[in-house]
Write an enzyme that holds these catalytic residues in place. Sequence first.
Site, PDB file in Angstrom:
ATOM      1  N   ARG A 177      -6.009  -6.487  -4.036  1.00 20.61           N
ATOM      2  CA  ARG A 177      -5.062  -6.181  -2.981  1.00 20.61           C
ATOM      3  C   ARG A 177      -4.534  -7.472  -2.384  1.00 20.61           C
ATOM      4  O   ARG A 177      -5.127  -8.530  -2.520  1.00 20.61           O
ATOM      5  CB  ARG A 177      -5.640  -5.256  -1.922  1.00 20.61           C
ATOM      6  CG  ARG A 177      -6.825  -5.740  -1.157  1.00 20.61           C
ATOM      7  CD  ARG A 177      -7.490  -4.592  -0.399  1.00 20.61           C
ATOM      8  NE  ARG A 177      -6.702  -4.088   0.708  1.00 20.61           N
ATOM      9  CZ  ARG A 177      -6.411  -2.810   0.893  1.00 20.61           C
ATOM     10  NH1 ARG A 177      -6.829  -1.897   0.048  1.00 20.61           N
ATOM     11  NH2 ARG A 177      -5.718  -2.421   1.929  1.00 20.61           N
ATOM     12  N   LYS A 194      -3.881   0.288   8.117  1.00 28.73           N
ATOM     13  CA  LYS A 194      -2.980   1.166   8.875  1.00 28.73           C
ATOM     14  C   LYS A 194      -3.646   1.657  10.153  1.00 28.73           C
ATOM     15  O   LYS A 194      -2.996   1.819  11.174  1.00 28.73           O
ATOM     16  CB  LYS A 194      -2.575   2.367   8.013  1.00 28.73           C
ATOM     17  CG  LYS A 194      -1.445   2.047   7.052  1.00 28.73           C
ATOM     18  CD  LYS A 194      -1.014   3.289   6.290  1.00 28.73           C
ATOM     19  CE  LYS A 194      -1.918   3.530   5.119  1.00 28.73           C
ATOM     20  NZ  LYS A 194      -1.519   4.658   4.275  1.00 28.73           N
ATOM     21  N   GLU A 217      -0.618   7.416   1.413  1.00 30.66           N
ATOM     22  CA  GLU A 217      -1.015   8.501   2.303  1.00 30.66           C
ATOM     23  C   GLU A 217      -0.093   8.434   3.521  1.00 30.66           C
ATOM     24  O   GLU A 217       0.037   7.373   4.138  1.00 30.66           O
ATOM     25  CB  GLU A 217      -2.476   8.305   2.741  1.00 30.66           C
ATOM     26  CG  GLU A 217      -2.923   9.448   3.613  1.00 30.66           C
ATOM     27  CD  GLU A 217      -4.376   9.343   4.084  1.00 30.66           C
ATOM     28  OE1 GLU A 217      -5.079   8.413   3.662  1.00 30.66           O
ATOM     29  OE2 GLU A 217      -4.765  10.201   4.881  1.00 30.66           O
TER      30      GLU A 217
HETATM   31  P1  ATP Z   1      -4.679   0.893   4.506  1.00 31.25           P
HETATM   32  O1  ATP Z   1      -6.062   0.443   4.222  1.00 31.25           O
HETATM   33  O2  ATP Z   1      -3.783  -0.183   5.003  1.00 31.25           O
HETATM   34  O3  ATP Z   1      -4.609   2.111   5.342  1.00 31.25           O
HETATM   35  P2  ATP Z   1      -4.471   2.401   2.128  1.00 31.25           P
HETATM   36  O4  ATP Z   1      -4.930   1.832   0.860  1.00 31.25           O
HETATM   37  O5  ATP Z   1      -5.327   3.423   2.773  1.00 31.25           O
HETATM   38  O6  ATP Z   1      -4.066   1.221   3.093  1.00 31.25           O
HETATM   39  P3  ATP Z   1      -2.497   4.077   0.979  1.00 31.25           P
HETATM   40  O7  ATP Z   1      -1.366   4.735   1.629  1.00 31.25           O
HETATM   41  O8  ATP Z   1      -3.599   4.906   0.459  1.00 31.25           O
HETATM   42  O9  ATP Z   1      -3.033   2.992   2.000  1.00 31.25           O
HETATM   43  O10 ATP Z   1      -1.978   3.078  -0.149  1.00 31.25           O
HETATM   44  C1  ATP Z   1      -1.040   3.415  -1.123  1.00 31.25           C
HETATM   45  C2  ATP Z   1      -1.182   2.447  -2.260  1.00 31.25           C
HETATM   46  O11 ATP Z   1      -0.955   1.119  -1.792  1.00 31.25           O
HETATM   47  C3  ATP Z   1      -2.562   2.480  -2.862  1.00 31.25           C
HETATM   48  O12 ATP Z   1      -2.446   2.517  -4.261  1.00 31.25           O
HETATM   49  C4  ATP Z   1      -3.196   1.205  -2.387  1.00 31.25           C
HETATM   50  O13 ATP Z   1      -4.117   0.728  -3.321  1.00 31.25           O
HETATM   51  C5  ATP Z   1      -1.989   0.274  -2.219  1.00 31.25           C
HETATM   52  N1  ATP Z   1      -2.260  -0.749  -1.215  1.00 31.25           N
HETATM   53  C6  ATP Z   1      -2.647  -0.566   0.065  1.00 31.25           C
HETATM   54  N2  ATP Z   1      -2.877  -1.737   0.679  1.00 31.25           N
HETATM   55  C7  ATP Z   1      -2.610  -2.707  -0.234  1.00 31.25           C
HETATM   56  C8  ATP Z   1      -2.664  -4.135  -0.231  1.00 31.25           C
HETATM   57  N3  ATP Z   1      -3.040  -4.811   0.863  1.00 31.25           N
HETATM   58  N4  ATP Z   1      -2.324  -4.786  -1.367  1.00 31.25           N
HETATM   59  C9  ATP Z   1      -1.934  -4.117  -2.457  1.00 31.25           C
HETATM   60  N5  ATP Z   1      -1.873  -2.781  -2.541  1.00 31.25           N
HETATM   61  C10 ATP Z   1      -2.208  -2.071  -1.444  1.00 31.25           C
HETATM   62 MG    MG Z   2      -5.800   5.151   1.338  1.00 28.08          MG
END
Ligand code: ATP
Ligand code: MG
Length: 571
Positions: free
Chosen positions: A273, A283, A45
């Site tokens: 994760r 984020k 995102e």
């Molecule tokens: P955050 O919680 O840090 O905002 P998010 O999951 O909302 O992260 P996205 O941009 O939606 O962030 O993530 C893109 C991809 O990266 C998704 O498939 C998510 O599952 C993966 N991802 C995010 N954080 C991690 C992590 N700590 N370890 C592994 N994969 C991750």
């Molecule tokens: Mg997300």
Amino acid sequence: MTIAHNSKEEENGKKSSLNFIESMIEHDLKNKLHGDKVLTRFPPEPNGYLHIGHAKAISLSFGLAKKYNGNCNLRFDDTNPVTEEEEYVQSIKEDIKWLGYSWANEFYTSDYFDQLYEWAVKLVKKGKAYVDDHSAEEIAATKGTPTRPGEESPFRTRSVEENLNLLEGMKNGAFNDGDKVLRAKIDMASPNMHMRDPVMYRIKKATHHRTGDKWCIYPMYDFAHGQSDYVEGITHSLCTLEFEVHRPLYDWFLDQILDDKDGYRPRQTEFARLNLNYTIMSKRKLLMLVQEGHVVGWDDPRMPTISGMRRRGYTPAAIRNFTEKVGIAKRNNIIDVALLEHSVREDLNKISRRAFAVLNPLKVILTNFPEDTEEEMSAVNNPEDENAGKRPIMISRELYIEQDDFMEDPPRKFFRLGPGRVVRLKYGFIIKCNDYVRDDATGEIKELHCEYYPESRSGSDTSGIKVKGTIHWLSAKHAVPAEIRMYDRLFNDEDPDGHKEKDFREFINAESLKIINDGFVEESLKKARPFDHFQFERKGYFNADPDTTTEKPVFNLTVTLRDSWARISKK
Ligand code: ATP
Ligand code: MG
């Protein structure tokens, strides 16, 4: 959760065969589930910069595609215009490229807004979706709990015709934010809370970074993700474990909108994760650190972002090796940040040019070195790389050494300088300390008087003098003043986000940046380009910051030489 001190390789004694996702892909290929095709996607995102957790997801989805001769799409999951920005889109693309991956296609969930809306209409017509006038609070309050069923909304029984009209009204801007939502009609008593009539669309009168003001209703993640995977022909949709409970909904939407009951379907698979101790990876919270000025920006070298790590001097290979070592798991755990630092050292040791830098200078006068002359010494650029060659470094009568390489009253095992003691200047001569001078005002030692042994020249030493220690040094008149930024962990707690009664910001390490302004580096570093890597001998790995100039070189401490991971894993 446990701290994993062992990497996957170490646990198994050798590189393990297949992980569970590889096994699944090989099974699918063997059974020709999607022919020979493997197509994955990475769906960020664009509401912030990528962090080390994303690097894990990237290396997994891109890495598997590569391993199985497939492809990986980059899909920006841009369904929330309020938090998303073009700046983030650009940074995400730059970071993925820097990590060494390339995508087959660049897509946006917003590319599918028309199609998604058509599917929403289809669900309404099938009686599987309805417009609810309840507010977000009312919906939450009637959702029930995992052990108590939710209540059906009074608007659940609206006719198809009324729903179609209202949905169109929502789309055309007839209502305000929060007035209405479109919900799937599933089961308010389902044991899975995500199946209790989840919201499909909400009204947001905000300008979208790509679609502008064309839309004022935006699909929710659950109503967009599986369908986007379907449109792109994704074979394996990999995401983190928190989406496991969303999987029934992912499948439900696809089953409702697609008429070919046995046709192609993308499939979601979850993995654990990446969590690192001493690190925050949300984020939203990283944005708080930026906005509140705790760090200088998303690329502050203390940030766990890819851009922060790049600026800190981490290399793509080090990050990729780290994600590889961590492996993939089905259960959440916490990885020791020392493993990441270990991977960084491992790569930097191979590639970084050695250099001399004196961070806390103490002046040394070589009393028998002729004034106004200088001699050229030869220093090895990288003992790990024969092709790296040598470079000249100049020696002269006045030198700088590190303050802590001299002790007035040293213990026996201190193999550096003290009154009457000898030491070798690396790539230089052996010197002996005869005297030292104190500053009258401060009482501190300001200068050493040493003699040097001309026949002890490194490489052609005929002096016969035995020394136990070697120190680094710089010729005072050749040394270049530099700004050296010494970084430490941003948080001084292993789990800054894990305290119920305390905010993560209470654990910010006040000592995480110390700027040294009176240090010196060797002359050749005037030419350092931003992001060039060096090992400052005996001090650590450093890189040139983008702020560096020929007039004022600026270096960041990437990582110290001491490897706590190597110590832990030998235990
Ligand atoms: P955050 O919680 O840090 O905002 P998010 O999951 O909302 O992260 P996205 O941009 O939606 O962030 O993530 C893109 C991809 O990266 C998704 O498939 C998510 O599952 C993966 N991802 C995010 N954080 C991690 C992590 N700590 N370890 C592994 N994969 C991750
Ligand atoms: Mg997300």
